[in-house]
Motif scaffolding. Structure first.
Motif: not given
Length: 246
Positions: A189-190, A197-198, A206-207, A230-231
Motif C-alpha cells: 500500500f502506497v 496523482q496526475g 488516496n491509497m 490500483l486505486i
C-alpha cells in the motif's frame, strides 16, 4: 467502539437497513454518482434510529456500494472491481467481464537502458527494455496505471505490435512463442507521488495498491516484469486456490 454499544436488535436492524437500502437503489434505478436520501429521510423511510442508519451507510461505504462526499451527501458508488491475485494471465485480461468495459490508453512506449532494479529482476541478462506505460479504465473511470518492461532481445520489434487494445500477454505468447510457467506478485500500500496523482486524478491522501509482478517462462527464467498501481477504493482483492486431492 460504536458496534459494541449496539444491542442485538440494533445490530439486526442495521443489517436489514443495508438490505433495504440496496433494494431501494435498485428499485429506483440509481446509478453511480446519484445521491441517496439524507440520514433523516432514511430514518423516516425505515423507521430506524440515526445510529442504525449511520451504521448501515458505513458498512455500505466499506463495501464500495456508497461513497460519502463531505458537505454534499452520500452517493452511489461503482462496485469495487474484483482482482484475482493468483491469475497468471495479463492484468487487464483478468478484469474483463460481461458487466464491465475495460479500456486502455498508452501513456508512453519507449526503449530504456537497464538499471539496478531491472538487472536484479532479470539476473543481469539484458541491457535494453521496452518500457510501456498504460492507464486502465473501467467503464471510463480510471482504475490503474501500469508500467511493463519487456527485454528487446527477447521481443524484437514488439513496440510495433502494441496498440491500446492489444494484450502484451497475447503478443508474447502468440508472436514470440513464450510459455508462462510461474508468476510472483508482491503487494504494497502506497501514497501516490505527483506523477501518479496526475494520471489517476487522485490526491496524496488516496491509497494505492502497488502490485509488483514478475512472470517466469521455461527454466524459471524471468520473461516479463510489470508494476501496476490500483486505486484501492475501486478494487477488491481475492485469492482462490483449487486443491487437487487426487
Amino acid at each position: 467502539m460504536e458496534k459494541d454499544n449496539l444491542n442485538r436488535d440494533q445490530l439486526y436492524l442495521y443489517e436489514e437497513i443495508m438490505t433495504g437500502l440496496t433494494q431501494y437503489i435498485d428499485s429506483h434505478g440509481l446509478k453511480e454518482g446519484d445521491r441517496i436520501p439524507t440520514e433523516k429521510e432514511l430514518g423516516d423511510l425505515f423507521k430506524a434510529s440515526r445510529i442504525s442508519i449511520r451504521r448501515a451507510i458505513k458498512e455500505l461505504v466499506e463495501e464500495g456500494t456508497l461513497k460519502i462526499v463531505r458537505g454534499k451527501g452520500t452517493f452511489v458508488s461503482a462496485p469495487r472491481k474484483e482482482i484475482h491475485l493468483l491469475d497468471l494471465q495479463g492484468f487487464s485480461e483478468g478484469l474483463t467481464t460481461d458487466n464491465d468495459t475495460i479500456t486502455k490508453d498508452i501513456i508512453s512506449i519507449q526503449r530504456v537502458d537497464s538499471n539496478k532494479d531491472l538487472d536484479r529482476i532479470f539476473d543481469n541478462q539484458y541491457d535494453e527494455y521496452i518500457e510501456l506505460v498504460r492507464k486502465v479504465y473501467r467503464n471510463d473511470q480510471a482504475l490503474s496505471l501500469d508500467y511493463a518492461y519487456l527485454p528487446t532481445a527477447l521481443y524484437p520489434g514488439i513496440e510495433k505490435k502494441i496498440t491500446p487494445e492489444s494484450s502484451t500477454f497475447t503478443i508474447i505468447h502468440d508472436h514470440y512463442g513464450v510459455e508462462f510457467k510461474k508468476v510472483n506478485k508482491n503487494l504494497e500500500f502506497v501514497h501516490p507521488d505527483e506523477e501518479l496523482q496526475g494520471h489517476l486524478k487522485v490526491n496524496s491522501l488516496n491509497m494505492l495498491i502497488l502490485v509488483d509482478k514478475v512472470i517466469y517462462g521455461e527454466d524459471n527464467a524471468p520473461v516479463h516484469y510489470s508494476k501496476y498501481y490500483l486505486i484501492a477504493e475501486r478494487v477488491k482483492l481475492s485469492l482462490e486456490h483449487i486443491i487437487d486431492q487426487n
